[in-house]
Design an enzyme around this catalytic site. Structure first.
Site, PDB file in Angstrom:
ATOM      1  N   ALA A  56     -61.106  46.597  26.873  1.00 31.62           N
ATOM      2  CA  ALA A  56     -61.087  47.096  25.426  1.00 31.62           C
ATOM      3  C   ALA A  56     -62.542  46.573  24.899  1.00 31.62           C
ATOM      4  O   ALA A  56     -63.158  47.861  24.443  1.00 31.62           O
ATOM      5  CB  ALA A  56     -60.033  46.382  24.580  1.00 31.62           C
ATOM      6  N   GLN A 205     -56.467  45.650  38.498  1.00 35.24           N
ATOM      7  CA  GLN A 205     -57.577  45.020  38.061  1.00 35.24           C
ATOM      8  C   GLN A 205     -57.427  43.476  38.371  1.00 35.24           C
ATOM      9  O   GLN A 205     -58.587  42.897  38.406  1.00 35.24           O
ATOM     10  CB  GLN A 205     -57.348  45.092  36.514  1.00 35.24           C
ATOM     11  CG  GLN A 205     -57.742  46.533  35.862  1.00 35.24           C
ATOM     12  CD  GLN A 205     -56.615  47.452  35.794  1.00 35.24           C
ATOM     13  OE1 GLN A 205     -55.633  47.317  36.251  1.00 35.24           O
ATOM     14  NE2 GLN A 205     -56.736  48.194  34.858  1.00 35.24           N
ATOM     15  N   ASP A 246     -55.728  44.789  23.709  1.00 29.91           N
ATOM     16  CA  ASP A 246     -56.027  45.888  23.451  1.00 29.91           C
ATOM     17  C   ASP A 246     -55.954  46.355  21.924  1.00 29.91           C
ATOM     18  O   ASP A 246     -57.154  47.241  21.598  1.00 29.91           O
ATOM     19  CB  ASP A 246     -55.648  47.190  24.318  1.00 29.91           C
ATOM     20  CG  ASP A 246     -56.160  47.012  25.746  1.00 29.91           C
ATOM     21  OD1 ASP A 246     -55.630  46.071  26.652  1.00 29.91           O
ATOM     22  OD2 ASP A 246     -57.112  47.674  26.122  1.00 29.91           O
ATOM     23  N   ASN A 256     -51.378  45.191  25.174  1.00 29.63           N
ATOM     24  CA  ASN A 256     -52.154  44.571  26.408  1.00 29.63           C
ATOM     25  C   ASN A 256     -51.617  45.274  27.665  1.00 29.63           C
ATOM     26  O   ASN A 256     -50.629  46.223  27.533  1.00 29.63           O
ATOM     27  CB  ASN A 256     -52.136  43.064  26.525  1.00 29.63           C
ATOM     28  CG  ASN A 256     -53.503  42.854  27.373  1.00 29.63           C
ATOM     29  OD1 ASN A 256     -54.403  43.281  27.385  1.00 29.63           O
ATOM     30  ND2 ASN A 256     -52.853  41.805  28.332  1.00 29.63           N
TER      31      ASN A 256
HETATM   32  C1  LIG Z   1     -60.982  41.665  27.530  1.00 26.85           C
HETATM   33  S1  LIG Z   1     -60.154  43.036  28.245  1.00 26.85           S
HETATM   34  C2  LIG Z   1     -58.616  42.930  27.424  1.00 26.85           C
HETATM   35  C3  LIG Z   1     -57.775  44.167  27.797  1.00 26.85           C
HETATM   36  O1  LIG Z   1     -58.499  45.367  27.601  1.00 26.85           O
HETATM   37  C4  LIG Z   1     -57.255  44.115  29.293  1.00 26.85           C
HETATM   38  O2  LIG Z   1     -56.353  42.817  29.379  1.00 26.85           O
HETATM   39  C5  LIG Z   1     -56.756  45.213  29.569  1.00 26.85           C
HETATM   40  O3  LIG Z   1     -55.346  45.565  29.394  1.00 26.85           O
HETATM   41  C6  LIG Z   1     -57.546  46.446  30.151  1.00 26.85           C
HETATM   42  O4  LIG Z   1     -56.756  47.398  30.622  1.00 26.85           O
HETATM   43  P1  LIG Z   1     -57.830  48.642  31.209  1.00 26.85           P
HETATM   44  O5  LIG Z   1     -56.573  49.804  31.419  1.00 26.85           O
HETATM   45  O6  LIG Z   1     -57.940  48.034  32.489  1.00 26.85           O
HETATM   46  O7  LIG Z   1     -58.727  48.922  30.247  1.00 26.85           O
END
Ligand SMILES: CSC[C@@H](O)[C@@H](O)C(=O)COP(=O)(O)O
EC number: 5.3.1.23
Length: 358
Positions: A56, A205, A246, A256
């Protein structure tokens, strides 16, 4: 702790230099470290959509720099450049729907333009604003790490096992991370025996990014399938689940990465504490509850294929990539403005009235 935390910024995903935005291609990490240079807003919008950059805060920062690239191109074209700039704004706003940091950063850039004095240079002002957004995210990471570590210490200071989900580290932010920043800080303070990293299907991730970041720093990390989380909470002495966010709504509900909600349910069942770490740019006070958060759904092929090769049967696949954890399953939301324990609407409103702690 501060210096050792800042050392974790050796890993970064975003670099603004020589008038271009460089993004580390997160789709191919950890096997290849490839930087891609972007000189147009449309290019950055595509980078966000296709997950070259993700997380995010990192998405918000990238979008802010994209609006600088847009201003440069649109001013050079002449004519009504602000109308064309608004088209790029809309393109970026359409790249991914859930992380509110994207919309927060875009609207900060527009506000900057609206406040511009008549004789001021719009391009210079926008660049200063984008850099400020980037810098303030770094600072927020530091404050949150300190607060999160204090919270862990308050409950139980000795070494313990922590479970995390997705990637919330240097790759996802402008600094060394949100949830992963707290975990880094707790490790430095001798309070972490082991980190369990959910692999985080389908983009991995956890296994590609979080495990890589932690292993590079010698933080003991064990990778597990997402579906092993409940078993790990039951058998491995996990004391905290620590995740990012997010979008957090006015009542403290948290969107999230998909799978976070079931972690919170399982944590409650096992008496494991549940901490959400996110800067205030992730809080959306315009939405009353998590029911109103737009949840991104991505192509079902992300589930049906691995590395471009079909592995699933010939069926439809439902691929929501975020879920919403209700506030009543959350022990604490840690932000750079302070901590909200057992969040609710009144406490979230109080938090948002506070100044940043740094
Ligand atoms: C500090 S990042 C927090 C969130 O953005 C993270 O947990 C997440 O869900 C990211 O999702 P992504 O789909 O990789 O963008």
């Amino acid at each position: 702790m501060r210096d050792r935390l800042l050392a974790a910024e050796k890993v970064k995903a975003i670099d603004w230099r020589d008038g271009a935005l460089y993004l580390l291609d997160q789709r191919i990490l950890p096997f290849e470290e490839t930087w891609i240079a972007y000189t147009s807003a449309a290019g950055v919008a595509e980078a966000i959509r296709s997950m070259v950059v993700r997380g995010a805060p990192a998405i918000g920062i990238s979008a802010a720099y994209a609006m600088v690239l847009s201003a440069r191109a649109r001013i050079a074209e002449g004519g009504d450049w602000q109308a064309a700039w608004e088209e790029d704004y809309a393109l970026l706003a359409d790249s991914r729907p859930t992380a509110v940091n994207l919309f927060w950063a875009l609207s900060r850039m527009r506000d900057r333009l609206d406040r511009l004095k008549e004789d001021a240079d719009p391009l210079a002002a926008l660049e200063v604003e984008a850099i400020a957004i980037h810098e303030s995210d770094r600072e927020a990471n530091l404050t949150m790490a300190q607060l999160g570590v204090d919270l862990i210490r308050k409950h139980q200071g000795n070494a313990q096992a922590i479970l995390t989900h997705c990637n919330t580290g240097a790759l996802a932010t402008g600094g060394f991370g949100t949830a992963l920043g707290v975990i880094r800080g707790a490790f430095i303070e001798g309070m972490v025996e082991r980190v369990y990293a959910d692999e985080t299907r389908p983009w991995l991730q956890g296994s590609r990014l979080t495990a890589w970041e932690l292993a590079n720093e010698g933080i003991p990390v064990t990778l597990n399938a997402d579906s092993a989380a409940a078993h790990i909470m039951k058998t491995k002495g996990v004391t905290w689940v620590i995740v990012g966010a997010d979008r957090i709504t006015a009542n403290g509900d948290v969107a999230n990465k998909i799978g976070t909600y079931q972690l919170a349910v399982n944590a409650m069942h096992h008496g494991v504490r549940f901490m959400v770490v996110a800067p205030s740019s992730t809080i959306d006070m315009n939405l009353a509850s998590g029911d109103e958060i737009p949840i991104e759904e991505r192509d079902g092929r992300e589930l049906l294929e691995v590395g471009g090769k079909r592995v699933g049967a010939d069926v439809d696949a439902f691929n929501p990539v975020f879920d919403v954890t209700p506030a009543d399953l959350i022990d604490a939301i840690v932000t750079e403005k302070g901590i909200v324990e057992r969040p609710d609407t009144a406490k979230m409103a109080q938090l948002m009235c506070r100044k940043r702690l740094h």
